[in-house]
Design a protein around this motif. Structure first.
Motif, PDB file in Angstrom:
ATOM      1  N   ARG A   1      14.147 -14.525  -7.357  1.00 50.25           N
ATOM      2  CA  ARG A   1      13.712 -15.164  -6.088  1.00 50.25           C
ATOM      3  C   ARG A   1      12.771 -16.026  -6.580  1.00 50.25           C
ATOM      4  O   ARG A   1      11.461 -15.980  -6.972  1.00 50.25           O
ATOM      5  N   MET A   2      12.728 -17.641  -6.224  1.00 53.44           N
ATOM      6  CA  MET A   2      11.714 -18.447  -6.883  1.00 53.44           C
ATOM      7  C   MET A   2      10.986 -18.869  -5.468  1.00 53.44           C
ATOM      8  O   MET A   2       9.944 -19.352  -5.757  1.00 53.44           O
ATOM      9  N   ALA A   3      11.559 -18.832  -4.193  1.00 54.27           N
ATOM     10  CA  ALA A   3      10.487 -19.160  -3.090  1.00 54.27           C
ATOM     11  C   ALA A   3      11.308 -18.614  -1.908  1.00 54.27           C
ATOM     12  O   ALA A   3      12.519 -18.293  -1.834  1.00 54.27           O
ATOM     13  N   ASP A   4      10.655 -17.944  -0.979  1.00 57.32           N
ATOM     14  CA  ASP A   4      11.314 -17.641   0.483  1.00 57.32           C
ATOM     15  C   ASP A   4      10.534 -17.879   1.642  1.00 57.32           C
ATOM     16  O   ASP A   4       9.479 -18.860   1.408  1.00 57.32           O
ATOM     17  N   GLY A   5      10.772 -17.228   2.713  1.00 56.77           N
ATOM     18  CA  GLY A   5       9.869 -17.688   3.784  1.00 56.77           C
ATOM     19  C   GLY A   5      10.497 -19.086   4.360  1.00 56.77           C
ATOM     20  O   GLY A   5       9.982 -19.712   5.076  1.00 56.77           O
TER      21      GLY A   5
ATOM     22  N   GLY B   1       9.368 -29.964 -13.714  1.00 57.11           N
ATOM     23  CA  GLY B   1       9.839 -28.755 -12.966  1.00 57.11           C
ATOM     24  C   GLY B   1       9.439 -28.409 -11.698  1.00 57.11           C
ATOM     25  O   GLY B   1       9.971 -27.407 -11.164  1.00 57.11           O
ATOM     26  N   ASP B   2       8.526 -29.093 -10.868  1.00 56.86           N
ATOM     27  CA  ASP B   2       8.639 -28.779  -9.613  1.00 56.86           C
ATOM     28  C   ASP B   2       9.623 -28.905  -8.858  1.00 56.86           C
ATOM     29  O   ASP B   2      10.554 -29.711  -9.269  1.00 56.86           O
ATOM     30  N   VAL B   3       9.962 -28.492  -7.747  1.00 61.32           N
ATOM     31  CA  VAL B   3      11.215 -28.278  -6.813  1.00 61.32           C
ATOM     32  C   VAL B   3      10.905 -28.862  -5.525  1.00 61.32           C
ATOM     33  O   VAL B   3       9.866 -28.386  -4.896  1.00 61.32           O
ATOM     34  N   LEU B   4      11.734 -29.793  -4.821  1.00 63.08           N
ATOM     35  CA  LEU B   4      11.496 -29.926  -3.682  1.00 63.08           C
ATOM     36  C   LEU B   4      12.553 -29.313  -2.684  1.00 63.08           C
ATOM     37  O   LEU B   4      13.662 -29.244  -3.051  1.00 63.08           O
TER      38      LEU B   4
ATOM     39  N   LEU C   1       7.619 -26.871  -4.364  1.00 65.75           N
ATOM     40  CA  LEU C   1       7.353 -25.565  -5.190  1.00 65.75           C
ATOM     41  C   LEU C   1       6.749 -25.901  -6.569  1.00 65.75           C
ATOM     42  O   LEU C   1       7.517 -26.594  -7.364  1.00 65.75           O
ATOM     43  N   SER C   2       5.694 -25.290  -6.807  1.00 69.75           N
ATOM     44  CA  SER C   2       5.179 -25.759  -8.311  1.00 69.75           C
ATOM     45  C   SER C   2       4.675 -24.352  -8.753  1.00 69.75           C
ATOM     46  O   SER C   2       5.719 -23.446  -9.026  1.00 69.75           O
ATOM     47  N   ASP C   3       3.735 -24.128  -9.577  1.00 69.36           N
ATOM     48  CA  ASP C   3       3.488 -22.696 -10.134  1.00 69.36           C
ATOM     49  C   ASP C   3       2.428 -21.938  -9.264  1.00 69.36           C
ATOM     50  O   ASP C   3       1.583 -21.243  -9.725  1.00 69.36           O
ATOM     51  N   GLY C   4       2.574 -22.051  -8.001  1.00 73.61           N
ATOM     52  CA  GLY C   4       1.927 -21.361  -6.973  1.00 73.61           C
ATOM     53  C   GLY C   4       2.736 -21.173  -5.739  1.00 73.61           C
ATOM     54  O   GLY C   4       3.851 -21.626  -5.786  1.00 73.61           O
ATOM     55  N   PRO C   5       1.967 -20.962  -4.708  1.00 73.52           N
ATOM     56  CA  PRO C   5       2.834 -20.939  -3.383  1.00 73.52           C
ATOM     57  C   PRO C   5       3.407 -22.361  -2.982  1.00 73.52           C
ATOM     58  O   PRO C   5       2.794 -23.304  -3.309  1.00 73.52           O
ATOM     59  N   LYS C   6       4.465 -22.219  -2.368  1.00 69.11           N
ATOM     60  CA  LYS C   6       5.070 -23.743  -2.004  1.00 69.11           C
ATOM     61  C   LYS C   6       4.061 -24.202  -0.900  1.00 69.11           C
ATOM     62  O   LYS C   6       3.445 -23.654  -0.270  1.00 69.11           O
ATOM     63  N   THR C   7       4.026 -25.547  -1.048  1.00 70.91           N
ATOM     64  CA  THR C   7       3.104 -26.357  -0.236  1.00 70.91           C
ATOM     65  C   THR C   7       3.861 -27.579   0.541  1.00 70.91           C
ATOM     66  O   THR C   7       4.993 -28.067   0.056  1.00 70.91           O
TER      67      THR C   7
END
Length: 360
Positions: free
Chosen positions: A31-35, A48-51, A62-68
């Motif tokens: 799981r890479m991101a949730d919520g 590598g960041d994801v939109l 989504l980068s190397d911390g919580p999604k912003t």
């Protein structure tokens, strides 16, 4: 950067230990991101960041911390199946900083499918210069069947799928873009060489027509465009898109209408047959044609998600056949599926409100 991102989430993810069946045994799913609320699409930025888009109009990074959250998303008409839909990161993003979005837009008392472009400066947390550069002709009502996937062709042009907006006859009307694949320039104009340019009463942006609601689109290794699209109670299709071709909706289809009434026919001269169809419907969304980078046994295979039953359908061969259904809690109401920069398979679950990465 990408390996660092993946490693960071592998350490923190609550989904470690989940697997799906691969060609040589179970493959870990992370799981890479949730919520996420109504997630619809995602795309990879250089590094590598994801939109991730949400239908309600939110864009996440989504980068190397919580999604912003990324601000600056323009006005979106959130109605039924419409809202903020696909995101396209073009190949020249590192230089142009341009991103493309498909979404629903208010048109009088109705709504249509539109294409917008915006810029994302390096390190910025807000989009700049959001502009709608194309929208279909007015006249559609309700909240059904907007499409709408975006693919950058090998020619650098943008291919955009549009559903028939629940107005079945419009898919056979070249005077409207409903139920079509469009071919556009980066400025949103009909691309030179489109098949219906100069035909009286026809829309110049149309590349192919007779589609119902294409919610998956991808290029194969030869650069050929394919789409997956929703049928009615049956007749979901995978189609190889050809210039000027008519894919038959609503005149021909497999399966039945929702009422149980059969279609007029399954074949007619001048109308294309699907490369594959499902009956009954699985409600396919998202489409990936896999390179084989990490899983060479799957090279050239097609993957699409099922919104209705919550699995990933794997298609292979010539002619295409469904050869596997990858299913687990993570695949609930699967909305989008894409190959990551390193060959991992990423997929977006609307049912889980989460983005997952699958890699051996």
């Amino acid at each position: 950067m990408f390996r660092a991102l993946a490693a960071a989430f592998l350490i923190a993810s609550p989904a470690i230990g989940q697997t799906l069946d691969g060609p040589s045994g179970p493959i870990p799913v992370t799981r890479m991101a949730d919520g996420l609320d109504g997630p619809w699409s995602f795309g990879f930025l250089p590094g590598g960041d994801v939109l991730i888009t949400e239908k309600g109009g939110t864009l996440w990074r989504l980068s190397d911390g919580p999604k912003t959250e990324i601000g600056g998303v323009g006005p979106i008409e959130v109605i039924g199946q419409g809202g903020l839909l696909d995101v396209l990161v073009p190949r020249d993003f590192a230089e142009s900083r341009q991103l493309y979005f498909s979404h629903s837009i208010r048109q009088g008392r109705g709504a249509g499918t539109a294409l917008a472009v915006a810029t994302l400066a390096e390190g910025a947390d807000t989009l700049g210069d959001w502009r709608v550069i194309f929208e279909i002709e007015e006249g559609s009502q309700g909240g059904r069947h907007f499409g709408s996937r975006l693919v950058e062709g090998t020619d650098g042009l943008i291919y955009m799928t549009v559903g028939e907006r629940g107005d079945r006859p419009s898919a056979q009307d070249l005077g409207r873009e409903n139920g079509s694949v469009l071919r556009l320039t980066r400025e949103g104009a009909p691309a030179p060489g489109n098949p219906f340019i100069g035909r009286e009463g026809a829309q110049s942006a149309i590349w192919s027509y007779g589609h119902r609601n294409p919610q998956g689109a991808a290029l194969d290794a030869q650069g050929t465009l394919w789409v997956s699209e929703h049928g009615a109670a049956g007749g979901d299709e995978v189609n190889r898109v050809a210039e000027g071709a008519n894919y038959g909706w609503p005149v021909i289809s497999y399966g039945t209408h929702y009422s149980g009434r059969p279609f007029e026919a399954t074949a007619k001269p001048g109308m294309e047959q699907p490369a594959f169809y499902w009956d009954p419907s699985i409600a396919p969304s998202g489409l990936m044609i896999y390179s084989g980078a990490l899983l060479p046994e799957w090279e050239g295979d097609f993957f699409t998600g099922s919104l209705k039953f919550g699995f990933i359908s794997r298609l292979s061969g010539d002619p295409l056949e469904e050869v596997q259904r990858l299913e687990g809690p993570e695949t609930a109401r699967l909305r989008d599926i894409r190959e990551g920069p390193d060959g991992a398979i990423w997929f977006l679950s609307e049912g889980q409100g989460a983005l997952f990465r699958m890699a051996p």
